[in-house]
Design a protein around this motif. Structure first.
Motif, PDB file in Angstrom:
ATOM      1  N   VAL A   3      15.981  15.536  23.313  1.00 46.51           N
ATOM      2  CA  VAL A   3      14.677  16.181  23.364  1.00 46.51           C
ATOM      3  C   VAL A   3      13.673  15.261  22.691  1.00 46.51           C
ATOM      4  O   VAL A   3      13.970  14.624  21.728  1.00 46.51           O
ATOM      5  N   GLY A   4      12.497  15.140  23.189  1.00 49.31           N
ATOM      6  CA  GLY A   4      11.471  14.309  22.575  1.00 49.31           C
ATOM      7  C   GLY A   4      11.575  12.842  22.930  1.00 49.31           C
ATOM      8  O   GLY A   4      10.727  12.048  22.534  1.00 49.31           O
ATOM      9  N   LYS A   5      12.607  12.470  23.637  1.00 49.79           N
ATOM     10  CA  LYS A   5      12.752  11.086  24.066  1.00 49.79           C
ATOM     11  C   LYS A   5      11.754  10.837  25.197  1.00 49.79           C
ATOM     12  O   LYS A   5      11.564  11.677  26.069  1.00 49.79           O
ATOM     13  N   VAL A   6      11.117   9.660  25.215  1.00 53.29           N
ATOM     14  CA  VAL A   6      10.076   9.371  26.196  1.00 53.29           C
ATOM     15  C   VAL A   6      10.637   8.696  27.441  1.00 53.29           C
ATOM     16  O   VAL A   6      10.284   9.052  28.563  1.00 53.29           O
ATOM     17  N   TYR A   7      11.530   7.730  27.260  1.00 56.68           N
ATOM     18  CA  TYR A   7      12.079   6.990  28.393  1.00 56.68           C
ATOM     19  C   TYR A   7      13.591   7.113  28.441  1.00 56.68           C
ATOM     20  O   TYR A   7      14.260   7.156  27.405  1.00 56.68           O
ATOM     21  N   PHE A   8      14.111   7.167  29.663  1.00 57.79           N
ATOM     22  CA  PHE A   8      15.541   7.329  29.884  1.00 57.79           C
ATOM     23  C   PHE A   8      16.046   6.202  30.774  1.00 57.79           C
ATOM     24  O   PHE A   8      15.378   5.802  31.727  1.00 57.79           O
ATOM     25  N   SER A   9      17.231   5.706  30.460  1.00 52.97           N
ATOM     26  CA  SER A   9      17.806   4.595  31.210  1.00 52.97           C
ATOM     27  C   SER A   9      18.305   5.064  32.574  1.00 52.97           C
ATOM     28  O   SER A   9      18.483   6.263  32.821  1.00 52.97           O
ATOM     29  N   LEU A  10      18.564   4.112  33.430  1.00 52.10           N
ATOM     30  CA  LEU A  10      19.082   4.400  34.764  1.00 52.10           C
ATOM     31  C   LEU A  10      20.399   5.169  34.671  1.00 52.10           C
ATOM     32  O   LEU A  10      20.619   6.138  35.407  1.00 52.10           O
ATOM     33  N   ARG A  44      15.568  -0.544  34.172  1.00 48.20           N
ATOM     34  CA  ARG A  44      14.689   0.571  34.522  1.00 48.20           C
ATOM     35  C   ARG A  44      14.667   1.636  33.433  1.00 48.20           C
ATOM     36  O   ARG A  44      15.697   1.975  32.857  1.00 48.20           O
ATOM     37  N   PHE A  45      13.465   2.230  33.247  1.00 42.35           N
ATOM     38  CA  PHE A  45      13.284   3.334  32.314  1.00 42.35           C
ATOM     39  C   PHE A  45      12.406   4.386  32.972  1.00 42.35           C
ATOM     40  O   PHE A  45      11.327   4.088  33.475  1.00 42.35           O
ATOM     41  N   TYR A  46      12.902   5.622  32.965  1.00 42.62           N
ATOM     42  CA  TYR A  46      12.226   6.733  33.634  1.00 42.62           C
ATOM     43  C   TYR A  46      11.670   7.718  32.614  1.00 42.62           C
ATOM     44  O   TYR A  46      12.272   7.943  31.565  1.00 42.62           O
ATOM     45  N   THR A  47      10.560   8.361  32.974  1.00 41.48           N
ATOM     46  CA  THR A  47       9.998   9.424  32.144  1.00 41.48           C
ATOM     47  C   THR A  47      10.620  10.754  32.561  1.00 41.48           C
ATOM     48  O   THR A  47      11.241  10.864  33.610  1.00 41.48           O
ATOM     49  N   ARG A  48      10.440  11.761  31.725  1.00 43.40           N
ATOM     50  CA  ARG A  48      10.934  13.109  32.045  1.00 43.40           C
ATOM     51  C   ARG A  48      10.305  13.589  33.356  1.00 43.40           C
ATOM     52  O   ARG A  48      10.968  14.197  34.190  1.00 43.40           O
ATOM     53  N   GLN A  49       9.031  13.325  33.549  1.00 42.65           N
ATOM     54  CA  GLN A  49       8.342  13.751  34.774  1.00 42.65           C
ATOM     55  C   GLN A  49       8.967  13.085  36.009  1.00 42.65           C
ATOM     56  O   GLN A  49       9.161  13.730  37.040  1.00 42.65           O
ATOM     57  N   GLN A  50       9.304  11.814  35.908  1.00 38.34           N
ATOM     58  CA  GLN A  50       9.941  11.122  37.028  1.00 38.34           C
ATOM     59  C   GLN A  50      11.327  11.718  37.316  1.00 38.34           C
ATOM     60  O   GLN A  50      11.707  11.882  38.471  1.00 38.34           O
ATOM     61  N   ILE A  51      12.060  12.053  36.273  1.00 36.46           N
ATOM     62  CA  ILE A  51      13.387  12.661  36.445  1.00 36.46           C
ATOM     63  C   ILE A  51      13.247  14.021  37.122  1.00 36.46           C
ATOM     64  O   ILE A  51      14.019  14.347  38.036  1.00 36.46           O
ATOM     65  N   ASP A  52      12.255  14.790  36.712  1.00 39.06           N
ATOM     66  CA  ASP A  52      12.029  16.090  37.347  1.00 39.06           C
ATOM     67  C   ASP A  52      11.669  15.919  38.823  1.00 39.06           C
ATOM     68  O   ASP A  52      12.113  16.708  39.670  1.00 39.06           O
ATOM     69  N   THR A  53      10.910  14.887  39.145  1.00 40.96           N
ATOM     70  CA  THR A  53      10.565  14.608  40.543  1.00 40.96           C
ATOM     71  C   THR A  53      11.813  14.215  41.327  1.00 40.96           C
ATOM     72  O   THR A  53      12.000  14.650  42.464  1.00 40.96           O
TER      73      THR A  53
END
Length: 107
Positions: A3-10, A44-53
């Motif tokens: 929670v609160g993490k901004v970017y997530f790895s592939l 690659r690093f994804y945001t929460r919004q990108q993961i939700d998309t």
């Protein structure tokens, strides 16, 4: 995922979404909205919004059987609230099912 993490790895995204790397990379070419940030090494690093998309695209493809890229893009732009509720319910049911399977295998 934290929670609160901004970017997530592939790898974190593939684990959360259940999608293979090849699908994510393909979708990046078709849906500019999910274009991840890349570091100097191309990681690659994804945001929460990108993961939700990404989850939304998967729901549209797998559960609603919308397979044409243009149709998925149109649905993403439309932002249908009823579809959003169904998607969230489907995700909850998937998680419950996975947990039940895990509990059953431990008995």
């Amino acid at each position: 995922m934290e929670v609160g993490k901004v970017y997530f790895s592939l790898s974190e995204v593939t684990e959360e979404t259940g999608l293979p790397v090849s699908t994510l990379r393909y979708w990046e070419t078709k849906f500019p909205i999910i274009m991840p940030r890349k570091d100097n090494h191309g990681k690659r690093f994804y945001t929460r919004q990108q993961i939700d998309t990404i989850k939304r695209i998967r729901y549209l493809r797998d559960d609603l059987h919308i397979t044409r890229i243009a149709a998925i893009e149109a649905e993403l732009k439309r932002g249908n609230r009823q579809t959003d509720v169904k998607q969230r319910a489907t995700e909850i049911l998937r998680r419950v099912r996975e947990e039940l399977i895990e509990i059953r295998s431990n008995v």
